[in-house]
Design a protein around this motif. Structure first.
Motif, PDB file in Angstrom:
ATOM      1  N   THR A 123     -26.215  11.623  -0.603  1.00 15.20           N
ATOM      2  CA  THR A 123     -26.592  12.226  -1.878  1.00 15.20           C
ATOM      3  C   THR A 123     -27.788  11.485  -2.438  1.00 15.20           C
ATOM      4  OG1 THR A 123     -24.281  12.780  -2.287  1.00 15.20           O
ATOM      5  CG2 THR A 123     -25.771  12.888  -4.170  1.00 15.20           C
ATOM      6  N   TYR A 124     -28.891  12.217  -2.591  1.00 18.71           N
ATOM      7  CA  TYR A 124     -30.123  11.662  -3.142  1.00 18.71           C
ATOM      8  C   TYR A 124     -29.889  11.325  -4.607  1.00 18.71           C
ATOM      9  CZ  TYR A 124     -35.068  11.239  -4.152  1.00 18.71           C
ATOM     10  OH  TYR A 124     -36.286  10.763  -4.532  1.00 18.71           O
ATOM     11  N   ALA A 173     -26.427  29.036  -4.955  1.00 17.47           N
ATOM     12  CA  ALA A 173     -27.121  27.752  -5.052  1.00 17.47           C
ATOM     13  C   ALA A 173     -26.127  26.600  -4.988  1.00 17.47           C
ATOM     14  CB  ALA A 173     -27.937  27.689  -6.343  1.00 17.47           C
ATOM     15  N   ASN A 174     -24.991  26.731  -5.648  1.00 15.55           N
ATOM     16  CA  ASN A 174     -23.999  25.656  -5.604  1.00 15.55           C
ATOM     17  C   ASN A 174     -23.467  25.453  -4.192  1.00 15.55           C
ATOM     18  OD1 ASN A 174     -24.108  24.720  -8.177  1.00 15.55           O
ATOM     19  ND2 ASN A 174     -22.546  26.111  -8.957  1.00 15.55           N
ATOM     20  N   ASP A 175     -23.271  26.535  -3.442  1.00 15.83           N
ATOM     21  CA  ASP A 175     -22.820  26.400  -2.055  1.00 15.83           C
ATOM     22  C   ASP A 175     -23.874  25.697  -1.212  1.00 15.83           C
ATOM     23  OD1 ASP A 175     -20.405  27.589  -2.531  1.00 15.83           O
ATOM     24  OD2 ASP A 175     -21.000  29.568  -1.797  1.00 15.83           O
ATOM     25  N   VAL A 176     -25.144  26.039  -1.414  1.00 19.76           N
ATOM     26  CA  VAL A 176     -26.221  25.425  -0.638  1.00 19.76           C
ATOM     27  C   VAL A 176     -26.306  23.945  -0.954  1.00 19.76           C
ATOM     28  CG1 VAL A 176     -28.728  25.317  -0.329  1.00 19.76           C
ATOM     29  CG2 VAL A 176     -27.559  27.528  -0.361  1.00 19.76           C
ATOM     30  N   PHE A 177     -26.299  23.585  -2.242  1.00 18.23           N
ATOM     31  CA  PHE A 177     -26.418  22.176  -2.609  1.00 18.23           C
ATOM     32  C   PHE A 177     -25.162  21.402  -2.209  1.00 18.23           C
ATOM     33  CE2 PHE A 177     -29.405  23.920  -5.931  1.00 18.23           C
ATOM     34  CZ  PHE A 177     -30.522  23.549  -5.219  1.00 18.23           C
ATOM     35  N   ALA A 178     -24.022  22.009  -2.301  1.00 12.73           N
ATOM     36  CA  ALA A 178     -22.788  21.334  -1.907  1.00 12.73           C
ATOM     37  C   ALA A 178     -22.784  21.066  -0.406  1.00 12.73           C
ATOM     38  CB  ALA A 178     -21.570  22.175  -2.296  1.00 12.73           C
ATOM     39  N   TYR A 179     -23.351  21.972   0.375  1.00 10.65           N
ATOM     40  CA  TYR A 179     -23.408  21.780   1.822  1.00 10.65           C
ATOM     41  C   TYR A 179     -24.164  20.501   2.164  1.00 10.65           C
ATOM     42  CZ  TYR A 179     -24.548  22.485   6.707  1.00 10.65           C
ATOM     43  OH  TYR A 179     -24.692  22.312   8.056  1.00 10.65           O
ATOM     44  N   GLY A 180     -25.299  20.270   1.482  1.00  7.91           N
ATOM     45  CA  GLY A 180     -26.096  19.073   1.730  1.00  7.91           C
ATOM     46  C   GLY A 180     -25.330  17.803   1.447  1.00  7.91           C
ATOM     47  N   ASN A 181     -24.428  17.838   0.466  1.00  7.77           N
ATOM     48  CA  ASN A 181     -23.653  16.652   0.116  1.00  7.77           C
ATOM     49  C   ASN A 181     -22.582  16.334   1.150  1.00  7.77           C
ATOM     50  OD1 ASN A 181     -25.094  16.291  -2.192  1.00  7.77           O
ATOM     51  ND2 ASN A 181     -23.676  17.415  -3.485  1.00  7.77           N
ATOM     52  N   HIS A 182     -22.273  17.253   2.045  1.00  2.85           N
ATOM     53  CA  HIS A 182     -21.242  17.013   3.048  1.00  2.85           C
ATOM     54  C   HIS A 182     -21.811  16.423   4.324  1.00  2.85           C
ATOM     55  CE1 HIS A 182     -18.168  18.859   0.646  1.00  2.85           C
ATOM     56  NE2 HIS A 182     -18.931  19.928   0.471  1.00  2.85           N
ATOM     57  N   GLN A 183     -23.112  16.279   4.407  1.00  3.72           N
ATOM     58  CA  GLN A 183     -23.721  15.689   5.588  1.00  3.72           C
ATOM     59  C   GLN A 183     -23.649  14.175   5.463  1.00  3.72           C
ATOM     60  OE1 GLN A 183     -24.784  17.667   8.138  1.00  3.72           O
ATOM     61  NE2 GLN A 183     -23.838  19.200   6.836  1.00  3.72           N
ATOM     62  N   PRO A 184     -23.259  13.498   6.529  1.00  2.00           N
ATOM     63  CA  PRO A 184     -23.172  12.039   6.446  1.00  2.00           C
ATOM     64  C   PRO A 184     -24.568  11.420   6.295  1.00  2.00           C
ATOM     65  CG  PRO A 184     -22.739  12.794   8.687  1.00  2.00           C
ATOM     66  CD  PRO A 184     -22.854  14.020   7.829  1.00  2.00           C
ATOM     67  N   LEU A 185     -24.611  10.313   5.589  1.00  2.00           N
ATOM     68  CA  LEU A 185     -25.845   9.566   5.413  1.00  2.00           C
ATOM     69  C   LEU A 185     -26.266   9.011   6.770  1.00  2.00           C
ATOM     70  CD1 LEU A 185     -27.932   8.377   3.427  1.00  2.00           C
ATOM     71  CD2 LEU A 185     -26.377   6.442   3.113  1.00  2.00           C
ATOM     72  N   GLU A 186     -27.537   9.236   7.146  1.00  5.13           N
ATOM     73  CA  GLU A 186     -28.006   8.790   8.458  1.00  5.13           C
ATOM     74  C   GLU A 186     -29.455   8.318   8.366  1.00  5.13           C
ATOM     75  OE1 GLU A 186     -28.727  10.529  12.971  1.00  5.13           O
ATOM     76  OE2 GLU A 186     -27.761  11.792  11.490  1.00  5.13           O
TER      77      GLU A 186
END
Length: 189
Positions: free
Chosen positions: A75-76, A23-36
Motif C-alpha cells: 500500500t503506497y 473504482a473501489n474494486d480496482v483499488f482494493a485489488y492493488g492492496n491485495h498484492q504482496p509488497l515486492e
C-alpha cells in the motif's frame, strides 16, 4: 422535456454508484498484492531473473551511480532505507532514488528495505562492481578515432560498431545523428 429531466435524475446516481463500486474494486485489488522489490536485488533472482549484466550491478569509478528502486504491491506510500551501504551512498526515503556520488571500490551486500503504509516491510540485497569494463563513452566534441573509453571517447554513435548489447553508454556532450544503414534508419531495416 419533463421525461428527459427525470431520466437524467435517475441515470446519474446509477452511473455514480457504478463507478464508485468499480473504482473501489480496482483499488482494493492493488492492496491485495504482496509488497515486492523488483530491483535492486540479487542478480539471477526474480521472475524474470535480473541478469548479472544489468546496470544496477555496475558503476564506473568516479562517475555518479544513480538508480531508482522499483517496487510493486503493498500500500503506497512507501518509505525506503539502506543499510550496509558504501560510504557516500544515500537513498531518498520517499522516492527510492539511490545515489552514490563517487564510487571507487566494489560494494557487497548493500541492503534496501521498503516499508509500506500498512507497516509491511521487505528487504533485499545486491552487489555493485566498480569497473571500467562494459562502459562506452561518446562525446561529439572530441576528434575522430577514439576507442570509446573515458579518456578517448567515440565522437559519433556510428563508431560503436558491434559492441556488447549489455554495455552502458555515457553521452558526454553534444548533438548526435542516428546512423543510417543503407536507405533505412536503424530499426527499420
Amino acid at each position: 422535456m419533463k421525461n428527459d429531466k427525470l431520466k437524467s435524475i435517475i441515470f446519474f446516481p446509477i452511473i455514480f454508484f457504478s463507478l464508485f463500486f468499480f473504482a473501489n474494486d480496482v483499488f482494493a485489488y492493488g492492496n491485495h498484492q504482496p509488497l515486492e522489490i523488483i530491483a535492486p536485488k540479487e542478480a539471477g533472482t526474480g521472475d524474470p531473473a535480473i541478469p548479472a549484466t544489468h546496470r544496477v550491478f555496475r558503476a564506473y569509478p568516479g562517475i555518479q551511480y544513480e538508480f531508482k528502486a522499483q517496487v510493486i504491491g503493498g500500500t503506497y506510500p512507501y518509505v525506503f532505507s539502506l543499510s550496509n551501504a558504501p560510504e557516500g551512498m544515500t537513498i531518498d526515503r520517499k522516492t527510492g532514488v539511490i545515489v552514490w556520488p563517487d564510487p571507487q571500490q566494489d560494494a557487497d551486500d548493500i541492503q534496501i528495505t521498503v516499508h509500506d503504509k500498512n507497516g509491511t516491510s521487505i528487504s533485499s540485497t545486491w552487489d555493485i562492481d566498480v569497473t571500467t569494463d562494459g562502459f562506452i563513452f561518446v562525446d561529439a566534441s572530441v576528434e575522430d578515432g577514439g576507442n570509446g573509453t573515458l579518456s578517448s571517447s567515440y565522437n559519433e554513435i556510428s563508431d560503436f560498431g558491434s559492441r556488447n548489447a549489455t554495455d552502458i553508454v555515457y553521452f558526454r556532450g553534444g548533438t548526435y545523428a542516428l546512423p543510417i544503414r543503407g536507405d533505412y534508419p536503424i530499426g527499420n531495416a
